[in-house]
Design a protein around this motif. Structure first.
Motif, short mmCIF file in Angstrom:
data_model
loop_
_atom_site.label_atom_id
_atom_site.label_comp_id
_atom_site.label_asym_id
_atom_site.label_seq_id
_atom_site.Cartn_x
_atom_site.Cartn_y
_atom_site.Cartn_z
N VAL A 64 0.88 -1.17 0.00
CA VAL A 64 0.00 0.00 0.00
C VAL A 64 0.92 1.22 0.00
CG1 VAL A 64 -1.77 1.29 1.25
CG2 VAL A 64 -1.82 -1.23 1.26
N PHE A 108 -2.91 5.98 1.40
CA PHE A 108 -4.37 5.85 1.48
C PHE A 108 -4.95 6.96 2.33
CE2 PHE A 108 -2.78 3.52 5.08
CZ PHE A 108 -3.68 3.79 6.10
N ILE A 126 -6.80 5.46 -2.59
CA ILE A 126 -5.90 4.38 -2.14
C ILE A 126 -4.98 4.07 -3.31
CG2 ILE A 126 -5.72 2.00 -1.32
CD1 ILE A 126 -8.63 2.28 -0.28
N ILE A 133 -9.73 0.66 4.26
CA ILE A 133 -9.25 -0.71 4.08
C ILE A 133 -9.78 -1.54 5.24
CG2 ILE A 133 -7.21 -2.18 3.99
CD1 ILE A 133 -5.73 0.27 2.75
N LEU A 162 -6.17 -6.47 5.11
CA LEU A 162 -4.93 -6.42 4.35
C LEU A 162 -4.04 -7.56 4.78
CD1 LEU A 162 -3.02 -4.99 2.34
CD2 LEU A 162 -2.20 -3.62 4.27
N LEU A 193 -6.38 -7.68 -0.32
CA LEU A 193 -6.86 -6.45 0.27
C LEU A 193 -8.37 -6.37 0.07
CD1 LEU A 193 -5.53 -2.93 0.27
CD2 LEU A 193 -7.67 -3.27 -0.93
N ALA A 246 -11.59 -3.50 0.76
CA ALA A 246 -11.86 -2.11 1.10
C ALA A 246 -13.34 -1.82 0.89
CB ALA A 246 -11.01 -1.17 0.24
#
Length: 90
Positions: free
Chosen positions: A23, A26, A31, A49, A52, A59, A61
């Protein structure tokens, strides 16, 4: 992790993504992810999120998703903005 990527979006509210490496950044509007197939930017409202797992590359979200932007894996440098900066400084 294999170089596969799978993106599933349900009702523009629930996202599940496979192939996530990192990542990059975000917040509730954007993101940015480094994935097995390049960089992916998710845009929307109220984004967060919910799950993760970088070991497995998964992931999840939620929020209201309004856009997705893919950047090819070639030239994988420092992440977001690298291609734009190279073009501006040429």
């Amino acid at each position: 992790m294999e170089a596969n990527q799978k993106l599933e979006l349900v009702d523009r509210k629930h996202l599940v993504l496979e192939g996530v490496r990192r990542v990059e950044s975000f917040d509730e509007k954007e993101i940015t992810l480094d994935t097995a197939m390049g960089f992916l930017t998710l845009k929307g409202e109220g984004l967060h999120i919910t799950h993760l797992d970088l070991q497995k590359g998964n992931l999840s979200a939620e929020g209201r998703f309004t856009g997705f932007w893919f950047t090819e894996a070639k030239g994988r440098g420092r992440g977001k903005g690298t291609g734009l900066m190279k073009r501006l400084l040429k």
